[in-house]
Design an enzyme around this catalytic site. Structure first.
Site, PDB file in Angstrom:
ATOM      1  CD1 TRP A 119      10.652 -49.396  77.635  1.00  0.00           C
ATOM      2  CD2 TRP A 119      11.035 -48.913  79.557  1.00  0.00           C
ATOM      3  NE1 TRP A 119      11.081 -48.410  77.839  1.00  0.00           N
ATOM      4  CE2 TRP A 119      12.275 -48.377  78.790  1.00  0.00           C
ATOM      5  CE3 TRP A 119      11.926 -48.401  81.274  1.00  0.00           C
ATOM      6  CZ2 TRP A 119      13.098 -47.220  78.974  1.00  0.00           C
ATOM      7  CZ3 TRP A 119      12.826 -47.303  81.265  1.00  0.00           C
ATOM      8  CH2 TRP A 119      13.558 -46.976  80.687  1.00  0.00           C
ATOM      9  CE  LYS A 128      14.799 -51.047  77.601  1.00  0.00           C
ATOM     10  NZ  LYS A 128      15.181 -49.482  76.540  1.00  0.00           N
ATOM     11  CD  GLU A 180       7.957 -43.267  73.160  1.00  0.00           C
ATOM     12  OE1 GLU A 180       7.675 -43.088  74.422  1.00  0.00           O
ATOM     13  OE2 GLU A 180       9.583 -43.560  73.079  1.00  0.00           O
ATOM     14  CB  THR A 231       5.700 -47.150  74.469  1.00  0.00           C
ATOM     15  OG1 THR A 231       4.345 -46.462  75.445  1.00  0.00           O
ATOM     16  CG2 THR A 231       5.858 -46.067  73.331  1.00  0.00           C
TER      17      THR A 231
END
Length: 863
Positions: A767, A762, A654, A509
């Protein structure tokens, strides 16, 4: 003696190789009969103990605990370099807090239990389908004479745990279960004397020379070597230890997962009660058959097992679990490719090559699913020749191309883990990810040659750097070329059968503070998510579709579209490195694309190109928009101007990523006005089967699904993360993951995200950390306060804006602060900067960013 209730506890204990997953079932009795510690066999984990044995024994007054040995289940560490002694150390860690436990080991776990008892002592040992030490001679003699390949398989299995030095023999036999084959007979010659002695020593040395009535009691149920062990062997074992030892020949080595487990549990409890705990309880005693050979007497012996009557039993017997009579095949990614190869061999895979020169449009090449399968097996052979083993990580820095698709299947097909790397992250983060993942091989597209040259000295553990393409021309390439490697490789003859719970892919991530966090996907999770994704209420993917994943293949496995397309037998159109409006439209038209997927930024560029050329689509009928919220004008442009239906998806790295899907029902499509339909499609939508959602308030109380109550969005499901790679467990005790979003849920199950719990930004589907931006701004000596916020942007969805407060000690310009960001961040993360006299502060002293967002909401519209 029976317990009224049980309580299960789970924990991670720190071991020599990493965290070990331990499960304990506590009985409710004030006085426990004994502590039991269960040790599983090779390639397994504690799950079967947890499913059957632990609750059964806890209800009967025992404290029952099971550990997943290193590299198994959720425990950390690598199987590849582990020895029996390593596993003994794991058992020692799990045994902490237990009082002289009885060790119960299955298969390899029986050997581990013997070693543990020799080193640490134990109250008793129960060996389930494991050769007992003194009985090994008889078993070995018979197996070698009658079923040599069965013997070799066992030796090969044990080799992975440090018992036998002949690795080539082990690798050649481990995955074979077909004893009718004769092409492995020559491997008998490779069992050298030192390997044979090492094998026997492991079986015999732990208890050798310790004949005494005070030695550890041992019970033997079943045996290794496909149950080729006689009753005489067990009688010898009983004599060796001075105890009564009983054997229950079982039809299956993995008896825990069929209805025989309760027989084994009943026998163990009887043995514990009478011979270990001296309770004298009247429990069932199996009759001993008169025939010495288990092959002739095994069936009669099993049938002679006498269950207790109501008067005799301490507890009434539990009815054996009935297992369905269906075949079981693991859910693994290679099975998807096999399906596409066999059922859709000639279905095309389109891919745009990297252009030879900058500003050129690369050519579109065509191959088929059959070609993709063959080339994937070729690269699999290359990786095996490099020494890549199960669980090893293989990195890729690549665009959406046919070569990257082949890596998706070639790497995961042999049990290795494909680590797809986002090249848009900072150099420091790239170095961190490659180092933490321990990538051994790294594939890269030629367009990233400059980045790779910078990364190479920072990543010395990468053994092989391989170029997927050699464009642009004119550069001097020094690394091995992908096409040359596979052209000289023989395709892998067949894919190995892997554990469906083993790791398949690793994505990091970029949406958290600090360094990125890795999400390690299992084969099972990705197959289930992909099977769900093709459904009519999701992508609606069929074999007549051509799907173009514009979302990068380094973003959550391109939203699993390369896997979903294989299941559906659909064609793929892979856009390569050029994601501009003209290039995408050209690809869609030339390949007959019917469905595409990407973030709003990409579609903004494509729609602008179509507006400027007065163009439209001839074949595309659906598009999936995700990554960030879609605007109503974009929805209406696709639906009304180009007759393209919009599917709005929400998910995260996730969640693999499918969390919810928003699409119009037939009734909604027929009745809603264009404005109402666009508003409806902006909602995040409903969760498919396999995913559950709930909302909780800050105190953790569940909120109603009334479409008004906003709370922390929690998610649970078959493809939802449980713990980060080499990190701690991040779900709640009952399996819910906090998404970090604030949302509402309606009575119709439609979810709408209303805010973010954390102040992440974002932009264009990527991100950006607000905390990192604030830290950089505060490095300027003239800045005393800084707050980073997300501000709406007409093209990128939102862009970062940093509001700074000057110390007042000297003149300061926003250009000076902006230069700090340009020096430390990729260009797409660099924010705009504005100065303010002060920041709004709430009652707790924290900056109220909501006020800043409102004050600067028009910043990028007027900039």
């Amino acid at each position: 003696m029976s317990a009224v209730s049980i309580m299960r506890t789970e924990e991670f204990r720190s071991g020599a190789a990493g965290a070990l997953h331990v499960s304990t079932y506590e009985c409710s009795n004030a006085i426990q009969r004994a502590d039991l510690l269960f040790v599983h066999g090779a390639w397994s984990s504690s799950w079967y103990w947890e499913s059957f044995f632990l609750p059964w024994f806890a209800e009967r007054g025992f404290r029952a605990r099971a550990v997943s040995l290193r590299g198994h289940g959720e425990s950390k560490g690598r199987i590849r370099w582990s020895s029996i002694q390593d596993y003994v150390d794991d058992v020692s860690v799990a045994a902490q807090g237990l009082t002289r436990p009885v060790i119960i080991g299955h298969s390899m776990g029986g050997f581990v239990a013997q070693k543990y008892a020799a080193r640490h002592g134990a109250r008793a040992l129960a060996l389930l389908a494991s050769v007992p030490p003194s009985g090994a001679w008889h078993a070995l003699r018979r197996v070698i004479a009658e079923r040599p390949l069965a013997f070799l398989r066992t030796v090969a299995t044990l080799d992975l745990y440090g018992a036998v030095a002949d690795h080539a023999t082990a690798r050649g036999l481990l995955f074979s279960r077909d004893e009718s084959r004769t092409d492995k007979d020559h491997l008998l010659q490779r069992l050298k004397s030192e390997s044979f002695r090492a094998f026997l020593d492991m079986l015999l040395l732990p208890m050798r020379g310790k004949r005494s009535p005070n030695l550890v009691p041992v019970a033997v149920l079943g045996a290794e070597f496909d149950q080729l062990i006689s009753i005489a062997n067990n009688e010898e074992t009983a004599s060796f230890y001075g105890v009564e030892s009983r054997v229950l020949p079982l039809a299956s080595h993995m008896f825990m997962v069929d209805d025989r487990w309760s027989d084994a549990a009943t026998l163990i409890e009887h043995w514990l009660s009478v011979q270990v705990l001296n309770e004298g309880a009247k429990l069932p005693v199996p009759a001993t058959p008169s025939a010495p050979d288990v092959q002739s007497a095994g069936a009669d012996h099993i049938n002679s097992l006498t269950l207790p009557t109501a008067d005799e039993a301490v507890d009434p017997p539990r009815k054996a679990k009935m297992i369905g009579g269906m075949q079981h095949h693991p859910l693994i990614l290679s099975s998807l490719l096999t399906h596409a190869e066999e059922g859709h061999h000639h279905t095309p895979i389109w891919s745009r090559e990297a252009p030879a020169r900058v500003a050129e449009l690369g050519v579109i090449v065509r191959q088929a699913w059959g070609d993709t399968a063959r080339r994937a097996r070729c690269i699999a052979s290359v990786l095996k020749a490099f020494g890549v083993d199960e669980g090893d990580r293989i990195g890729s820095i690549a665009w959406n191309t046919h070569r990257h698709l082949e890596l998706y299947y070639g790497v995961t097909g042999i049990g290795a883990v494909l680590h797809t790397i986002n090249p848009r992250l900072s150099l420091d983060h790239l170095r961190f990810m490659i180092h933490q993942a321990e990538d051994e091989v790294l594939f890269y597209d030629g367009t990233f040659a400059g980045l790779v040259d910078t990364l190479r000295p920072l990543c010395p553990k990468v053994r092989h750097w391989i170029q997927l393409s050699r464009a642009p021309v004119g550069l001097e390439w020094r690394d091995q070329a992908y096409d040359e490697l596979i052209s000289g490789a023989a395709p892998l003859s067949s894919w190995p059968q892997l554990d469906e719970n083993s790791a398949a892919a690793l994505c990091y991530t970029s949406g958290t503070t600090g360094y990125p966090k890795g999400v390690l996907y299992s084969h099972r999770a990705l197959v289930l998510e992909s099977m769900t994704a093709i459904g009519p209420d999701a992508l609606g993917l069929t074999r007549s579709d051509t799907v173009a994943p514009v979302v990068p293949m380094f973003h959550v496995n391109a939203w699993s579209i390369p896997f979903a397309a294989a299941i559906a037998g659909a064609s793929l159109a892979l856009p390569g490195s050029n994601l501009g409006g003209e290039a995408l439209h050209d690809l869609f038209e030339k390949t007959g694309t019917t469905l595409s997927a990407g973030v709003p930024t990409i579609w903004q560029s494509l729609l602008a190109y179509l507006d400027g050329t007065d163009g439209t689509f001839s074949t595309m009928r659906r598009t999936i928009i995700g990554g960030s919220a879609v605007t109503q004008p974009m929805v209406r442009a696709f639906r009304e101007r180009h007759r393209v239906e919009v599917i709005h998806g929400w998910g995260m790295t996730e969640t693999s990523p499918l969390g919810t899907i928003s699409s119009l029902t037939a009734a909604e499509a027929a009745t809603l006005s264009p404005e109402e339909a666009a508003a409806r499609l902006r909602c995040q939508g409903r969760a498919p089967f396999g995913v559950r959602l709930k909302l909780v308030n800050p105190e953790g109380h569940v909120l109603p699904h009334d479409g008004k109550s906003a709370g922390h969005l929690m998610i649970s499901g078959h493809w939802v993360v449980d713990s980060y790679f080499r990190g701690d467990k991040i779900t709640t005790t009952d399996g819910w993951f906090d998404t970090g979003d604030i949302a509402t849920l309606g009575s119709d199950a439609v979810m709408v995200i209303t805010d973010r719990d954390k102040d992440l930004i974002k932009s264009g589907g990527e991100w950006i950390s607000s905390i990192q931006l604030e830290a950089i701004a505060l490095q300027h000596p003239g800045v005393v306060e800084a707050a980073a916020i997300a501000v709406p942007h007409p093209r990128w969805g939102e862009r970062p804006l940093v509001v700074c407060v000057s110390s007042g000690s000297g003149a300061i310009t926003t250009a000076e602060i902006r230069r700090l960001f340009e020096e430390k961040l990729p260009s797409w993360q660099v924010p705009d900067v504005v100065m303010s006299a002060q920041l709004p502060v709430g009652a707790t002293g924290k900056v109220v960013k909501m006020q800043l967002r409102q004050a600067y909401s028009e910043h990028y519209k007027t900039a």
